[in-house]
Design a protein around this motif. Structure first.
Motif, PDB file in Angstrom:
ATOM      1  N   PHE A  61      -5.449  -1.517   5.214  1.00  0.00           N
ATOM      2  CA  PHE A  61      -5.095  -2.296   4.023  1.00  0.00           C
ATOM      3  C   PHE A  61      -5.680  -3.706   4.100  1.00  0.00           C
ATOM      4  O   PHE A  61      -6.307  -4.183   3.156  1.00  0.00           O
ATOM      5  CB  PHE A  61      -3.575  -2.355   3.879  1.00  0.00           C
ATOM      6  CG  PHE A  61      -3.101  -3.445   2.962  1.00  0.00           C
ATOM      7  CD1 PHE A  61      -3.229  -3.324   1.588  1.00  0.00           C
ATOM      8  CD2 PHE A  61      -2.546  -4.607   3.483  1.00  0.00           C
ATOM      9  CE1 PHE A  61      -2.816  -4.345   0.740  1.00  0.00           C
ATOM     10  CE2 PHE A  61      -2.118  -5.626   2.654  1.00  0.00           C
ATOM     11  CZ  PHE A  61      -2.254  -5.494   1.274  1.00  0.00           C
TER      12      PHE A  61
ATOM     13  N   TYR B 294       0.844  -1.196   0.000  1.00  0.00           N
ATOM     14  CA  TYR B 294       0.000   0.000   0.000  1.00  0.00           C
ATOM     15  C   TYR B 294       0.876   1.242   0.000  1.00  0.00           C
ATOM     16  O   TYR B 294       2.036   1.217   0.413  1.00  0.00           O
ATOM     17  CB  TYR B 294      -0.975   0.009   1.181  1.00  0.00           C
ATOM     18  CG  TYR B 294      -0.382   0.358   2.518  1.00  0.00           C
ATOM     19  CD1 TYR B 294      -0.161   1.683   2.893  1.00  0.00           C
ATOM     20  CD2 TYR B 294      -0.061  -0.640   3.447  1.00  0.00           C
ATOM     21  CE1 TYR B 294       0.390   2.009   4.125  1.00  0.00           C
ATOM     22  CE2 TYR B 294       0.478  -0.326   4.677  1.00  0.00           C
ATOM     23  CZ  TYR B 294       0.710   1.005   5.005  1.00  0.00           C
ATOM     24  OH  TYR B 294       1.251   1.327   6.214  1.00  0.00           O
TER      25      TYR B 294
ATOM     26  N   THR C 150      -2.442  -0.923  -2.957  1.00  0.00           N
ATOM     27  CA  THR C 150      -3.614  -0.182  -2.504  1.00  0.00           C
ATOM     28  C   THR C 150      -3.215   1.247  -2.146  1.00  0.00           C
ATOM     29  O   THR C 150      -2.235   1.457  -1.424  1.00  0.00           O
ATOM     30  CB  THR C 150      -4.241  -0.863  -1.274  1.00  0.00           C
ATOM     31  OG1 THR C 150      -4.622  -2.198  -1.612  1.00  0.00           O
ATOM     32  CG2 THR C 150      -5.465  -0.095  -0.803  1.00  0.00           C
TER      33      THR C 150
END
Length: 294
Positions: free
Chosen positions: A287, A179, A199
């Protein structure tokens, strides 16, 4: 779109949370642990807005000692303020900083803080002049140093002063990052077009303490009001829209840890702590939750 990092997604078109689930604001704090090189490489770049009162020169001991104040004094005020409200920060760390500051690393590990990659130092900004091999080396070295100094491999990455290139996220994905906190264009996590996928978790630059207090010259109380206003708006919208929204607050100990500024941070944290319908968490937990429910 003039790039292919992600696709367009309008919030009203997204599904709401299933009936009966708790649509609450997901809030977290990122504390930046940074290092400034007294004599940076000649060809290095940094944010041009960081200019001392007497101009921009090297070595700039006047400005750098102010930054160092945050690591020697200010950070402990910030940690005390966070602990008073039960908020455990995630640590965005330069690799040079974790090498220099083993006592701080031990303190933050004892608290169970999450570690986030934050490049090598605050004096070297990633930019398009870097060769692909140079970028990959910086990312790899930064992550490996954090692992060796903290015992934890970061899942996340926050680019130093948002310094990136078109290849950055491909290289981060290849290095195992899952992420990033670089993109400020949403109130919910979403996927970047990388392989494997990364992400993007929102971290608002609008209420970053450096951006607000240092570069836009807001006084600490005005900054606190701005951040609280954003926090309250997102908290109410999460409930009204039945969606999990995200609020991230970035803190730099050389700004908010000053004796003249810490009072406003303590008041901001106290005000946020009184608000209901908020889940104080860390980015890695956001996440994992996003991956399970995407």
């Amino acid at each position: 779109m003039d790039h292919s990092h992600y696709g367009y997604s309008a919030l009203p078109k997204r599904p709401q949370e299933p009936t009966g689930t708790s649509a609450r604001l997901q809030a977290f704090v990122v504390l930046c642990l940074e290092h400034w090189v007294a004599l940076p490489p000649v060809d290095s770049l940094r944010d041009p807005r960081f200019v001392g009162e007497f101009g921009s020169f090297t070595p700039d001991y006047r400005s750098w000692t102010q930054r160092e104040y945050g690591l020697r004094i200010g950070i402990f005020r910030v940690l005390d303020a966070l602990k008073a409200r039960g908020i455990r920060p995630a640590i965005a760390a330069n690799s040079v900083a974790v090498q220099r500051l083993p006592q701080l690393v031990e303190t933050l590990n004892e608290w169970g803080c999450e570690w986030i990659g934050h490049a090598e130092s605050a004096s070297v900004l990633m930019h398009s002049g870097f060769r692909l091999e140079q970028q990959a080396e910086i990312i790899e070295h930064s992550l490996n140093t954090i692992v060796s100094c903290t015992g934890h491999k970061p899942l996340g990455w926050l680019s130093q002063d948002w310094g990136t290139t078109v290849e950055t996220y491909k290289l981060l994905a290849q290095a195992g990052i899952r992420y990033t906190l670089d993109w400020t264009n949403d109130d919910q996590p979403y996927m970047l077009n990388t392989q494997p996928g990364i992400t993007a978790i929102p971290l608002g630059a609008e209420w970053d303490d450096v951006q607000s207090q240092w570069l836009r010259n807001l006084d600490p109380r005005s900054h606190a009001r701005l951040a609280l206003s954003a926090f309250d708006r997102l908290r109410l919208e999460a409930i009204e829209q039945q969606r999990q929204l995200v609020f991230g607050l970035t803190l730099h100990p050389w700004v908010c840890g000053m004796s003249s500024r810490i009072g406003s941070l303590r008041q901001l944290l106290a005000d946020m702590h009184t608000r209901p319908d908020v889940n104080w968490t860390q980015p890695a937990d956001i996440f994992h939750n996003f991956q399970q429910n995407a």
